[in-house]
Scaffold this active site. Structure first.
Site, mmCIF file in Angstrom:
data_model
loop_
_atom_site.group_PDB
_atom_site.id
_atom_site.type_symbol
_atom_site.label_atom_id
_atom_site.label_comp_id
_atom_site.label_asym_id
_atom_site.label_seq_id
_atom_site.Cartn_x
_atom_site.Cartn_y
_atom_site.Cartn_z
ATOM 1 N N SER A 11 0.700 -1.298 -0.221
ATOM 2 C CA SER A 11 -0.129 -0.081 -0.698
ATOM 3 C C SER A 11 0.749 1.112 -0.653
ATOM 4 O O SER A 11 1.687 1.301 1.010
ATOM 5 C CB SER A 11 -0.857 -0.326 1.442
ATOM 6 O OG SER A 11 -1.581 1.126 1.757
HETATM 7 N N1 GSH Z 1 -6.197 8.606 0.379
HETATM 8 C C1 GSH Z 1 -6.549 7.286 0.927
HETATM 9 C C2 GSH Z 1 -6.511 6.181 0.283
HETATM 10 C C3 GSH Z 1 -6.291 4.784 0.709
HETATM 11 C C4 GSH Z 1 -6.502 3.547 0.317
HETATM 12 O O1 GSH Z 1 -7.412 3.180 -1.054
HETATM 13 N N2 GSH Z 1 -5.641 2.310 -0.214
HETATM 14 C C5 GSH Z 1 -5.808 1.351 -0.710
HETATM 15 C C6 GSH Z 1 -4.754 0.288 -0.589
HETATM 16 S S1 GSH Z 1 -3.499 0.993 -0.820
HETATM 17 C C7 GSH Z 1 -6.778 0.434 -0.004
HETATM 18 O O2 GSH Z 1 -7.680 -0.128 0.798
HETATM 19 N N3 GSH Z 1 -7.776 0.010 -1.473
HETATM 20 C C8 GSH Z 1 -9.128 -0.819 -1.223
HETATM 21 C C9 GSH Z 1 -10.569 0.002 -1.522
HETATM 22 O O3 GSH Z 1 -10.140 0.479 -1.982
HETATM 23 O O4 GSH Z 1 -11.340 -0.700 -1.294
HETATM 24 C C10 GSH Z 1 -4.870 7.209 1.829
HETATM 25 O O5 GSH Z 1 -4.025 8.080 1.814
HETATM 26 O O6 GSH Z 1 -4.661 6.323 3.593
#
Ligand code: GSH
Length: 223
Positions: A11
């Site tokens: 991530s």
């Molecule tokens: N803007 C958020 C983005 C977080 C994000 O989208 N993380 C991804 C992993 S890198 C996630 O959990 N995706 C799963 C989903 O969107 O369902 C941050 O900076 O923490």
């Protein structure tokens, strides 16, 4: 007790928070989330982070999502004398950093997420031409930021560099940065990649992300 960070290795936003903790010498308790079983969408995880995304911070009961918000919080509570350099209090200097943090959250990261999730979860065989041109356009925006300063939002390293550099490890797995078209971004990224916090945290994260994408593209193409 040390603040707890929920993360996966691949991530980018979780890596940005871990790099910040490393820079300010903050010990985090790390908890791995099982992305394959969708633990991040489980009722227990959603109680901590209503968005169901990684990373999430639990600082002795204080729950916080979004890597950008988490970095700002950690710096203000635990940053000590590193805070002023990484996220200056001067309103204009801070506003320029916020500008790039919002660019990362709302443009660059989204342009990788629209490829990564469909690839890993929904059988996407390859990025589309539109995905690639949108990333190329975002690289052009980054190049313009870097024409103003030596780092993405100032003449020194700030938290904006941590966000953009980690998002970039995912972006380049989808579309390489053309060094001739984007010389400033290429030089800046090389400079960040030499830092020990990048080598120890983001570089292995980038390898995991790239492997997951390549494996999924190959598997999806055979179906
Ligand atoms: N803007 C958020 C983005 C977080 C994000 O989208 N993380 C991804 C992993 S890198 C996630 O959990 N995706 C799963 C989903 O969107 O369902 C941050 O900076 O923490």
């Amino acid at each position: 007790m040390a603040p707890v960070l929920y993360k996966i290795d691949a991530s980018p936003p979780a890596c940005a928070v871990r790099m910040l903790a490393d820079i300010i010498g903050l010990q985090l308790e790390i908890k791995d989330v099982d992305f394959r079983t969708m633990e991040h969408k489980s009722p227990d995880y959603l109680k901590m982070n209503p968005l169901g995304v990684i990373p999430t911070l639990n600082d002795n009961g204080f729950l916080l999502g979004d890597s950008h918000a988490i970095m700002i919080y950690l710096l203000s509570v635990y940053g000590g004398n590193k805070s002023e350099l990484l996220y200056p209090s001067d309103p204009k200097a801070r506003a320029l950093i916020n500008q790039v943090l919002f660019f990362d959250a709302s443009i660059l990261f989204i342009r990788i997420k629209v490829v990564a999730l469909p690839t890993i979860m929904e059988g996407l065989k390859a990025p589309t031409e539109r995905h690639l041109s949108d990333l190329e356009e975002a690289y052009g925006m980054l190049e313009k930021f870097l024409s103003r300063h030596r780092y993405v939002a100032a003449d020194h390293l700030t938290i904006a560099d941590l966000s953009v550099a980690t998002t970039l490890f995912a972006a380049v797995a989808i579309k390489e940065i053309d060094a001739e078209k984007f010389p400033l971004s290429t030089a800046w990224y090389k400079r960040i990649q030499k830092e020990s916090f990048y080598k120890e945290i983001a570089a292995p994260g980038g390898v995991s992300f790239t492997q997951a994408m390549q494996y999924s593209w190959q598997k999806n193409s055979q179906q």
